[in-house]
Design a protein around this motif. Structure first.
Motif, PDB file in Angstrom:
ATOM      1  N   THR A  21      36.729   5.840 -17.847  1.00  0.00           N
ATOM      2  CA  THR A  21      36.878   4.853 -18.830  1.00  0.00           C
ATOM      3  C   THR A  21      37.717   3.503 -18.473  1.00  0.00           C
ATOM      4  N   ILE A  22      39.098   4.015 -18.389  1.00  0.00           N
ATOM      5  CA  ILE A  22      39.933   3.110 -17.922  1.00  0.00           C
ATOM      6  C   ILE A  22      39.613   2.426 -16.466  1.00  0.00           C
ATOM      7  N   ALA A  23      39.243   3.445 -15.489  1.00  0.00           N
ATOM      8  CA  ALA A  23      39.027   2.779 -14.299  1.00  0.00           C
ATOM      9  C   ALA A  23      37.894   1.855 -14.262  1.00  0.00           C
ATOM     10  N   GLY A  24      36.707   2.111 -15.023  1.00  0.00           N
ATOM     11  CA  GLY A  24      35.732   1.258 -15.176  1.00  0.00           C
ATOM     12  C   GLY A  24      35.948   0.043 -15.935  1.00  0.00           C
ATOM     13  N   LEU A  25      37.066   0.006 -16.886  1.00  0.00           N
ATOM     14  CA  LEU A  25      37.548  -1.338 -17.375  1.00  0.00           C
ATOM     15  C   LEU A  25      38.262  -2.332 -16.351  1.00  0.00           C
ATOM     16  N   VAL A  26      39.092  -1.479 -15.695  1.00  0.00           N
ATOM     17  CA  VAL A  26      39.968  -2.251 -14.689  1.00  0.00           C
ATOM     18  C   VAL A  26      39.059  -2.823 -13.581  1.00  0.00           C
ATOM     19  N   LEU A  27      37.871  -2.204 -13.236  1.00  0.00           N
ATOM     20  CA  LEU A  27      37.138  -2.513 -12.169  1.00  0.00           C
ATOM     21  C   LEU A  27      36.205  -3.769 -12.702  1.00  0.00           C
ATOM     22  N   ILE A  54      37.212  -5.781 -15.071  1.00  0.00           N
ATOM     23  CA  ILE A  54      38.079  -7.053 -15.185  1.00  0.00           C
ATOM     24  C   ILE A  54      38.126  -7.606 -13.862  1.00  0.00           C
ATOM     25  N   VAL A  55      38.417  -6.860 -13.020  1.00  0.00           N
ATOM     26  CA  VAL A  55      38.731  -7.366 -11.683  1.00  0.00           C
ATOM     27  C   VAL A  55      37.397  -8.160 -11.123  1.00  0.00           C
ATOM     28  N   ILE A  56      36.111  -7.643 -11.213  1.00  0.00           N
ATOM     29  CA  ILE A  56      35.072  -8.085 -10.887  1.00  0.00           C
ATOM     30  C   ILE A  56      34.901  -9.317 -11.786  1.00  0.00           C
ATOM     31  N   LEU A  57      34.961  -9.389 -13.023  1.00  0.00           N
ATOM     32  CA  LEU A  57      34.853 -10.742 -13.840  1.00  0.00           C
ATOM     33  C   LEU A  57      35.898 -11.779 -13.288  1.00  0.00           C
ATOM     34  N   SER A  58      37.157 -11.241 -13.060  1.00  0.00           N
ATOM     35  CA  SER A  58      38.122 -12.161 -12.595  1.00  0.00           C
ATOM     36  C   SER A  58      37.869 -12.899 -11.401  1.00  0.00           C
ATOM     37  N   MET A  59      37.276 -12.197 -10.350  1.00  0.00           N
ATOM     38  CA  MET A  59      36.734 -12.564  -9.098  1.00  0.00           C
ATOM     39  C   MET A  59      35.497 -13.633  -9.538  1.00  0.00           C
ATOM     40  N   VAL A  60      34.681 -13.269 -10.299  1.00  0.00           N
ATOM     41  CA  VAL A  60      33.544 -14.189 -10.598  1.00  0.00           C
ATOM     42  C   VAL A  60      34.011 -15.574 -11.235  1.00  0.00           C
ATOM     43  N   ALA A  61      34.982 -15.212 -12.189  1.00  0.00           N
ATOM     44  CA  ALA A  61      35.479 -16.542 -12.759  1.00  0.00           C
ATOM     45  C   ALA A  61      36.068 -17.577 -11.901  1.00  0.00           C
ATOM     46  N   PHE A  62      36.868 -16.733 -10.824  1.00  0.00           N
ATOM     47  CA  PHE A  62      37.747 -17.841 -10.128  1.00  0.00           C
ATOM     48  C   PHE A  62      36.834 -18.207  -8.722  1.00  0.00           C
ATOM     49  N   THR A  63      35.962 -17.349  -8.303  1.00  0.00           N
ATOM     50  CA  THR A  63      35.386 -17.821  -7.154  1.00  0.00           C
ATOM     51  C   THR A  63      33.699 -18.488  -7.283  1.00  0.00           C
ATOM     52  N   THR A  64      33.487 -18.786  -8.537  1.00  0.00           N
ATOM     53  CA  THR A  64      32.105 -19.514  -8.585  1.00  0.00           C
ATOM     54  C   THR A  64      32.213 -20.862  -8.697  1.00  0.00           C
ATOM     55  N   TRP A  65      33.344 -21.416  -8.823  1.00  0.00           N
ATOM     56  CA  TRP A  65      33.586 -22.714  -8.876  1.00  0.00           C
ATOM     57  C   TRP A  65      34.476 -23.366  -7.918  1.00  0.00           C
ATOM     58  N   TYR A  66      34.539 -24.504  -7.538  1.00  0.00           N
ATOM     59  CA  TYR A  66      35.438 -25.225  -6.794  1.00  0.00           C
ATOM     60  C   TYR A  66      35.370 -26.410  -6.950  1.00  0.00           C
ATOM     61  N   THR A  67      36.267 -27.236  -6.219  1.00  0.00           N
ATOM     62  CA  THR A  67      36.575 -29.078  -6.644  1.00  0.00           C
ATOM     63  C   THR A  67      36.631 -29.415  -4.902  1.00  0.00           C
TER      64      THR A  67
END
Length: 321
Positions: free
Chosen positions: A9-15, A17-30
């Motif tokens: 469960t903890i590993a899944g949550l960490v994964l 969070i990492v995926i959501l962070s990557m999505v959050a920071f790599t889906t937009w650019y200026t």
């Protein structure tokens, strides 16, 4: 003991969070106003972005962004300028002219990226290709030019020919670059002695040209003066001709008139002509007229008669006044 389920469960949550962070920071650019960008989908170029502002894309590693500048770059051939200091590379700029003289020529090329996809993926090092193309173009044009043109008045023509050749090479290599301008910085001889000798020759040539121009100017001046004198003489001759023609016409008219009177009264007219001729030849002389038989001489007081006739006219004029 921590259960295996809890670990998963903890590993899944960490994964997550990492995926959501990557999505959050790599889906937009200026994209800045001075930049342009291309979108890559699994490494393949999809589209180019030139509009500044905030843009969105699929998250990494599905899509990625490559940004390139839209500014104008300067390629310095034969020298390098950093922090106000100029470093020359004479071995790179040494070349032979068409009349087999050695010169040192360096220039600057203004260029910009006009096709990001080709710039990124059609060549490993587009700037190196541009540099080599610049060297080849300059050497080709200098190699077909005379040293006088390269050092003096032919620089503008050499610049235009280098730009034309360089543009054709860059277009042929298709590296996404456009050449905007080519400017020769310095074209000089390799050492001081050669430069001095060439300067002396150039000064002598300019002096000769100056003398030729002065001689041509003097020649044109004298030619213009001669043309003016010729026109004046012709005009004077034409006026003289016209005056003599008018006098001749007047003489003919007088002669015709006298001839008409002579036909009517030949004796009187003959005597009148004789008297007028004597008056012209001997002005102020006393004239005596003799008979044809020679026995009796008669005095004909022409002068006193003229004076007597003149007095009444003067008196009458005085009275009238």
């Amino acid at each position: 003991m921590v259960s295996l389920k809890r670990i998963y469960t903890i590993a899944g949550l960490v994964l997550a969070i990492v995926i959501l962070s990557m999505v959050a920071f790599t889906t937009w650019y200026t994209v800045d106003e001075s930049d342009q960008a291309v979108i890559l989908t699994f490494g393949k170029v999809e589209e180019g972005i030139t509009e500044p502002g905030l843009h969105f894309k699929l998250p990494w590693p599905i899509q990625s962004v490559e940004k390139l500048s839209k500014e104008t770059f300067s390629l310095q051939f034969g020298y390098e300028e950093k922090d106000g200091e100029i470093k020359d590379f004479p071995e790179e700029t040494k070349m032979i002219t068409g009349d087999e003289n050695i010169v040192l020529a360096d220039l600057v090329v203004q260029w910009k990226i006009t096709d990001p996809e080709k710039y990124l993926y059609n060549a490993e090092d587009p700037e190196e290709i541009l540099y080599d193309s610049t060297s080849a173009s300059l050497r080709s044009i200098i190699g077909s030019s005379k040293i006088d043109d390269a050092l003096t008045s032919g620089k503008a023509e050499i610049e235009a020919e280098v730009r034309e050749l360089l543009t054709s090479l860059v277009n042929k290599y298709d590296i996404g670059i456009s050449v905007l301008a080519v400017k020769l910085q310095d074209v000089e001889l390799p050492n001081e002695d050669v430069r001095k000798a060439f300067t002396d020759v150039t000064d002598a040539r300019e002096t000769a040209n100056t003398k030729l121009n002065e001689a041509e100017k003097y020649k044109n001046q004298r030619m213009n003066e001669a043309e003016g004198e010729k026109d004046a003489l012709i005009s004077k001759a034409e006026g003289e001709k016209a005056a003599r023609l008018e006098r001749a016409r007047g003489d003919v008219a007088v002669f015709n008139k006298l001839y008409g009177e002579y036909k009517n009264n030949p004796d009187i007219t003959r005597e009148r002509l004789v008297l007028e001729t004597l008056e012209q030849v001997l002005p102020g002389a006393e004239i005596y007229i003799m008979n044809d038989d020679g026995n009796t001489m008669k005095y004909f007081p022409i002068r006193p008669l003229e004076k007597e006739q003149a007095k009444p006219k003067e008196d009458g004029g005085a009275d009238n006044e």
